[in-house]
Design an enzyme around this catalytic site. Structure first.
Site, PDB file in Angstrom:
ATOM      1  N   GLU A 118      -9.246  -5.622  36.047  1.00  0.00           N
ATOM      2  CA  GLU A 118     -10.610  -5.046  36.089  1.00  0.00           C
ATOM      3  C   GLU A 118     -11.597  -5.786  36.747  1.00  0.00           C
ATOM      4  O   GLU A 118     -12.443  -5.248  37.389  1.00  0.00           O
ATOM      5  CB  GLU A 118     -11.119  -4.744  34.354  1.00  0.00           C
ATOM      6  CG  GLU A 118     -10.145  -3.936  33.649  1.00  0.00           C
ATOM      7  CD  GLU A 118     -10.786  -3.808  32.147  1.00  0.00           C
ATOM      8  OE1 GLU A 118     -11.424  -2.987  31.824  1.00  0.00           O
ATOM      9  OE2 GLU A 118     -10.033  -4.571  31.570  1.00  0.00           O
ATOM     10  N   LYS A 177      -6.255  -5.479  20.357  1.00  0.00           N
ATOM     11  CA  LYS A 177      -6.409  -5.223  21.847  1.00  0.00           C
ATOM     12  C   LYS A 177      -5.753  -6.221  22.542  1.00  0.00           C
ATOM     13  O   LYS A 177      -5.968  -7.490  22.369  1.00  0.00           O
ATOM     14  CB  LYS A 177      -8.018  -5.003  21.983  1.00  0.00           C
ATOM     15  CG  LYS A 177      -8.785  -3.559  21.474  1.00  0.00           C
ATOM     16  CD  LYS A 177      -8.352  -2.468  22.247  1.00  0.00           C
ATOM     17  CE  LYS A 177      -8.571  -2.664  23.838  1.00  0.00           C
ATOM     18  NZ  LYS A 177     -10.226  -1.765  23.803  1.00  0.00           N
ATOM     19  N   HIS A 233      -2.392  13.135  43.817  1.00  0.00           N
ATOM     20  CA  HIS A 233      -3.467  13.500  42.606  1.00  0.00           C
ATOM     21  C   HIS A 233      -3.446  13.062  41.392  1.00  0.00           C
ATOM     22  O   HIS A 233      -3.538  13.726  40.427  1.00  0.00           O
ATOM     23  CB  HIS A 233      -3.765  15.149  42.750  1.00  0.00           C
ATOM     24  CG  HIS A 233      -3.558  15.810  44.296  1.00  0.00           C
ATOM     25  ND1 HIS A 233      -4.755  16.333  44.691  1.00  0.00           N
ATOM     26  CD2 HIS A 233      -2.802  15.906  44.910  1.00  0.00           C
ATOM     27  CE1 HIS A 233      -4.356  16.546  46.008  1.00  0.00           C
ATOM     28  NE2 HIS A 233      -3.070  16.573  46.104  1.00  0.00           N
ATOM     29  N   SER A 275     -10.092  -8.427  22.347  1.00  0.00           N
ATOM     30  CA  SER A 275     -11.420  -7.979  21.725  1.00  0.00           C
ATOM     31  C   SER A 275     -12.105  -8.606  20.782  1.00  0.00           C
ATOM     32  O   SER A 275     -11.338  -9.420  19.820  1.00  0.00           O
ATOM     33  CB  SER A 275     -11.291  -6.486  21.564  1.00  0.00           C
ATOM     34  OG  SER A 275     -12.310  -5.871  20.700  1.00  0.00           O
ATOM     35  N   ASN A 298     -30.290 -23.822  66.815  1.00  0.00           N
ATOM     36  CA  ASN A 298     -29.577 -22.457  66.937  1.00  0.00           C
ATOM     37  C   ASN A 298     -28.123 -22.361  67.257  1.00  0.00           C
ATOM     38  O   ASN A 298     -27.024 -21.657  66.594  1.00  0.00           O
ATOM     39  CB  ASN A 298     -30.302 -21.639  67.769  1.00  0.00           C
ATOM     40  CG  ASN A 298     -31.828 -21.229  67.376  1.00  0.00           C
ATOM     41  OD1 ASN A 298     -32.053 -21.759  66.132  1.00  0.00           O
ATOM     42  ND2 ASN A 298     -32.672 -20.989  68.214  1.00  0.00           N
TER      43      ASN A 298
HETATM   44  N1  ARG Z   1     -31.282 -22.966  58.558  1.00  0.00           N
HETATM   45  C1  ARG Z   1     -31.164 -22.199  59.733  1.00  0.00           C
HETATM   46  C2  ARG Z   1     -30.315 -21.085  59.627  1.00  0.00           C
HETATM   47  O1  ARG Z   1     -29.336 -21.219  58.688  1.00  0.00           O
HETATM   48  C3  ARG Z   1     -30.815 -22.879  60.967  1.00  0.00           C
HETATM   49  C4  ARG Z   1     -31.306 -22.538  62.369  1.00  0.00           C
HETATM   50  C5  ARG Z   1     -32.732 -22.695  62.540  1.00  0.00           C
HETATM   51  N2  ARG Z   1     -33.296 -22.563  63.772  1.00  0.00           N
HETATM   52  C6  ARG Z   1     -34.694 -22.374  63.865  1.00  0.00           C
HETATM   53  N3  ARG Z   1     -34.951 -22.026  65.040  1.00  0.00           N
HETATM   54  N4  ARG Z   1     -35.372 -22.222  63.013  1.00  0.00           N
HETATM   55  O2  ARG Z   1     -30.274 -20.045  60.247  1.00  0.00           O
END
Ligand code: ARG
Length: 459
Positions: free
Chosen positions: A290, A283, A156, A277, A110
């Site tokens: 675009e 063209k 406008h 085109s 995490n």
């Molecule tokens: N692959 C996960 C992501 O991109 C990584 C973190 C995963 N953490 C967990 N507790 N499963 O978010």
């Protein structure tokens, strides 16, 4: 093959789950940030005596070897490993054995993914700023040549007042400057290290977050771990900042599309950046502006996508967050190529100053100047002046001429307080140059504006 987290499981994952759950196909883009994060983490663990010197050396050598394997394309990215963090850790352990298993002490995927993705985004902020500066420089090159080139200023999409082309481009320079400031601001705000937040609540290990923050180039460490592992504001901010930048690019693109039509004929895009085109041999299509206009929609989609992913998430990390990456990767790539190709299209386009000027001789662009003359020279209240000017416009329409070409006698007939010095006021160039108020279109003021952007780019 066992998963890293397989301890509490008795049955293996289905291959359908692997396919659905994995991010390794796209998050492998973060391999450098991931390995740099691990190297810093390992150094810190060794300094804190959580790893031995020997283990640090093994981990460092192993990770460096993995960089080589990835960069020479021999690294095996395996969907079964789920994400790059586990893929790399598994390879490390295969290479160096038990020391590899210690690397994840005091860390979670995490905070790991938060470090990797945040550092990726921070770097892209700075690269996009560079791209914007190059674009601004190119716009300035064109603008400097056209501080006296008349072009109808519109509201406008109707002819309003004469301006000059450099002043028009100056409006875009203003937008791009604000874009740069937004990316820089986001960079500053988000330059804090998540490393050491671990899963959500910090760690009992005696870690040194300041050390890893410094090693990874962060300004400081984040304040609250629970927030940090679930915070994706940095990703939302780059998506919003790219969206706003693309909105500006899209508005300029819209003008380039119009200007390169026969009806306007204000610019001609170079052959190099135009397309033909398949059926109509005559063209020459403005595909570049675009597509820039079109890609803006895709970037907005990524912004809305991530905002929606985040809106219902309880604290802290949730797997939904894995959906943060692809939209950002795609938008960053879109931003970078868009800046580059727009710069080239502008550099190579032909500005048809003559057509811009001719376009000024229709639509009675000097009407406001006549009203201003009546106020200034004849002491007529503006509302009344507006009415008298309306009559002069009607007369010009009747004569099928532009107000700037009307003969003095007609004006005098409409209001005898008008004397022949009025004609000076109706000359379009004079009208443009009369707008000398700060930020106005007069050539003098326009040159000041260009100088302002030049100074901005130099510092
Ligand atoms: N692959 C996960 C992501 O991109 C990584 C973190 C995963 N953490 C967990 N507790 N499963 O978010």
């Amino acid at each position: 093959m066992d998963k890293m987290w397989s301890g509490r499981f008795s049955a293996g994952a289905s291959s359908l789950l692997d396919k659905f759950n994995a991010s390794i196909m796209f998050d492998r883009k973060l391999y450098k940030e991931d390995i740099e994060g691990s190297l810093a983490h390992a150094q810190m663990l060794a300094k804190q005596n959580i790893l031995t010197k020997e283990e640090l050396t093994q981990i460092t050598d192993g990770l460096n070897q993995i960089i080589v394997e990835i960069e020479s394309d021999v690294f095996e990215w395996n969907i079964h490993d789920e994400d790059l963090h586990m893929g790399i850790e598994k390879r490390l352990t295969a290479l160096i054995g038990d020391a590899g298993k210690k690397l994840h002490t005091a860390r979670s995927r995490n905070d790991q993914v938060a470090v990797d993705f945040r550092r990726y985004v921070l770097k892209r902020n700075l690269e996009i700023v560079e791209g914007l500066k190059l674009l601004m420089s190119e716009v300035l090159v064109v603008a400097r040549k056209h501080t006296e080139t008349l072009i109808p200023g519109m509201t406008h999409l109707q002819h309003a007042q004469p301006t000059n082309f450099a002043f028009h481009l100056g409006a875009y320079l203003s937008m791009f400057k604000r874009d740069i400031e937004r990316f820089e601001d986001s960079y500053r705000r988000n330059n804090v290290s998540p490393l050491g937040c671990a899963a959500l609540a910090g760690t009992p290990h005696k870690i040194d977050r300041d050390m890893t923050a410094k090693l990874l180039g962060f300004d400081s460490v984040s304040v609250n771990c629970l927030d940090t592992v679930s915070d994706r504001d940095f990703a939302l901010e780059i998506l919003f900042n790219i969206s706003t930048m693309m909105m500006h690019i899209s508005r300029l693109s819209e003008e380039l599309v119009m200007w390169s039509s026969y009806e306007f004929g204000f610019v001609e895009l170079s052959d190099e950046y135009s397309t033909g085109s398949s059926i109509m041999p005559q063209k020459k299509n403005p595909d570049v502006p675009e597509l820039l206009r079109g890609k803006t929609g895709r970037v907005y989609g990524s912004l809305m996508g991530l905002l929606t992913v985040m809106k219902g998430l309880p604290l802290a990390y949730n797997k939904d967050t894995q959906e943060d990456k692809e939209g950002v990767f795609d938008s960053v790539e879109t931003a970078q190529i868009s800046l580059e190709i727009l710069k080239e299209a502008i550099k190579t386009m032909e500005v048809k100053a003559h057509n811009m000027k001719s376009a000024c001789s229709v639509g009675h662009l000097a009407a406001t100047d006549l009203a201003d003359y009546l106020v200034e020279k004849c002491d007529i209240p503006f509302r009344e002046a507006h009415f008298i000017t309306g009559k002069a416009v009607a007369k010009s329409e009747e004569l099928k001429i532009d107000l700037s070409d009307i003969e003095f006698k007609y004006l005098h007939e409409i209001d005898s307080r008008i004397s022949d010095d009025v004609l000076e006021f109706l000359i379009l160039k004079n009208s443009m140059n009369a707008r000398t108020s700060a930020g106005g279109t007069s050539t003098v003021r326009t040159k000041e504006q260009l100088a302002y952007f030049e100074t901005f780019l130099q510092v």
